[in-house]
Design an enzyme around this catalytic site. Structure first.
Site, PDB file in Angstrom:
ATOM      1  N   ASP A 145       0.840  -1.200   0.000  1.00 20.28           N
ATOM      2  CA  ASP A 145       0.000   0.000   0.000  1.00 20.28           C
ATOM      3  C   ASP A 145       0.881   1.259   0.000  1.00 20.28           C
ATOM      4  O   ASP A 145       2.039   1.205   0.422  1.00 20.28           O
ATOM      5  CB  ASP A 145      -0.895  -0.017   1.256  1.00 20.28           C
ATOM      6  CG  ASP A 145      -2.100   0.897   1.136  1.00 20.28           C
ATOM      7  OD1 ASP A 145      -2.200   1.669   0.162  1.00 20.28           O
ATOM      8  OD2 ASP A 145      -2.956   0.844   2.045  1.00 20.28           O
ATOM      9  N   LYS A 177      -1.646   7.737   6.834  1.00 17.29           N
ATOM     10  CA  LYS A 177      -2.361   7.338   5.633  1.00 17.29           C
ATOM     11  C   LYS A 177      -3.781   7.904   5.683  1.00 17.29           C
ATOM     12  O   LYS A 177      -4.234   8.362   6.703  1.00 17.29           O
ATOM     13  CB  LYS A 177      -2.432   5.807   5.541  1.00 17.29           C
ATOM     14  CG  LYS A 177      -1.077   5.190   5.201  1.00 17.29           C
ATOM     15  CD  LYS A 177      -1.131   3.666   5.083  1.00 17.29           C
ATOM     16  CE  LYS A 177      -2.195   3.114   4.192  1.00 17.29           C
ATOM     17  NZ  LYS A 177      -2.222   3.674   2.829  1.00 17.29           N
ATOM     18  N   GLY A 178      -4.443   7.850   4.525  1.00 18.08           N
ATOM     19  CA  GLY A 178      -5.853   8.216   4.525  1.00 18.08           C
ATOM     20  C   GLY A 178      -6.215   9.413   3.686  1.00 18.08           C
ATOM     21  O   GLY A 178      -7.388   9.786   3.615  1.00 18.08           O
ATOM     22  N   GLY A 207      -6.411   9.406   0.689  1.00 20.79           N
ATOM     23  CA  GLY A 207      -7.307   8.834  -0.325  1.00 20.79           C
ATOM     24  C   GLY A 207      -8.616   8.331   0.274  1.00 20.79           C
ATOM     25  O   GLY A 207      -9.461   7.781  -0.455  1.00 20.79           O
ATOM     26  N   GLU A 228      -7.813  -0.056   4.855  1.00 21.66           N
ATOM     27  CA  GLU A 228      -6.360  -0.253   4.704  1.00 21.66           C
ATOM     28  C   GLU A 228      -5.755  -0.800   5.997  1.00 21.66           C
ATOM     29  O   GLU A 228      -4.898  -1.677   5.968  1.00 21.66           O
ATOM     30  CB  GLU A 228      -5.687   1.072   4.329  1.00 21.66           C
ATOM     31  CG  GLU A 228      -5.988   1.488   2.900  1.00 21.66           C
ATOM     32  CD  GLU A 228      -5.486   2.879   2.533  1.00 21.66           C
ATOM     33  OE1 GLU A 228      -5.302   3.119   1.341  1.00 21.66           O
ATOM     34  OE2 GLU A 228      -5.300   3.720   3.427  1.00 21.66           O
TER      35      GLU A 228
END
Ligand code: 5RP
Length: 262
Positions: A88, A101-102, A104, A110
């Site tokens: 990822d 992350k995040g 997106g 995820e």
């Protein structure tokens, strides 16, 4: 030579390196975002050209759709007992290989998929490396019900642990609040510098209404970094060892055109 933006070149070579971690009969988690999209397309090419066979769990509806389009056998996470590896992208990684992350919008799936995987391989362009997490807002997935109350609780907790914040925004997509694949909202909190990622992660997830947040601490096994000059570095997060090599740019551009932009 065809012009490809430096950042896309870096993302592509990271994804290309990681695509070779996938072997026959593996169960693989597929991330979300533009770097993961390169990965999915490269894996589609390996299926076509090498008859590679593996099954995959997608971390978002859009990755599942793209995976299906390029010939990947997409299965449900609940149909397997665990995954061999998950690959990822990330928005940031620090020197301890903790991540944000995040951006997106897929952080929850995820994290569930990464947690179900024996190895979690992060693919990133070199702009994602930071000294301290927090240059980008921290995404926090919250229930739609009572989201403003939840946001106030988060702000109170931030003050309590001495974490500086410049406020938050409810994420929008065009005219409406963005809804995750699980039907939740995302609050993007500008935290400047994150002092203590582990404490913040724990305290956030204790607040009713918070589903999860974009901090991935202690998840990464390897971070594969594509550099804009064509260098690729593979960081082993457990030993700290880093292996580097240079990619043949001319070949890379040909591959990019064949796989991404035929
Ligand atoms: C999606 C993510 C992505 O992995 C992250 O936003 C990186 O995206 P990109 O590869 O487009 O830079 O966490 O929720």
């Amino acid at each position: 030579m065809r012009q490809i933006s430096a950042v896309n070149r870096a993302k592509f070579i990271a994804a290309r390196q990681a695509a070779y971690y996938v072997r026959d009969n593996m169960l693989v988690g597929l991330g979300t975002g533009s770097t993961a999209e390169f990965l999915v397309r490269l894996l589609g090419r390996r299926i076509r050209e090498e008859r590679l066979h593996f099954r995959a769990v997608a971390t978002s509806v859009r990755t599942a759709e793209l995976g299906g389009d390029v010939g990947i056998d997409i299965i449900d996470l609940d149909h397997v007992a665990g995954l061999d590896l998950c690959i990822d992208g990330t928005d940031e990684f620090d020197g301890d290989y903790n991540l944000i992350k995040g951006a997106g919008g897929a952080l929850l799936r995820e994290k569930i998929v990464a947690n179900a995987s024996r190895r979690f391989i992060v693919i990133a362009d070199d702009s994602k490396k930071v000294d301290r997490l927090g240059s980008m807002p921290l995404p926090i997935e919250v229930t739609c019900y009572g989201w403003q109350t939840t946001a106030s609780m988060i702000e109170e907790m931030l003050r309590d642990i001495g974490q500086k914040s410049r406020g938050f925004q409810l994420r929008f997509l065009r005219q409406s609040p963005y809804l995750t694949d699980e039907g939740n909202f995302i609050l993007d909190f500008s935290l400047v510098h994150i002092n203590d990622a582990d404490t913040l992660d724990t305290r956030l997830n204790e607040i009713p209404g918070v589903i999860d947040n974009g901090l991935f601490t202690g998840y990464a096994s390897e971070v594969v970094v594509g550099h804009r000059d064509g260098k690729i570095s593979v960081h082993d997060c457990h030993t700290g060892l880093v292996k580097e090599e240079m990619i043949d740019m001319r070949r890379m551009v040909q591959e990019f055109c064949a796989v991404i932009d035929p």
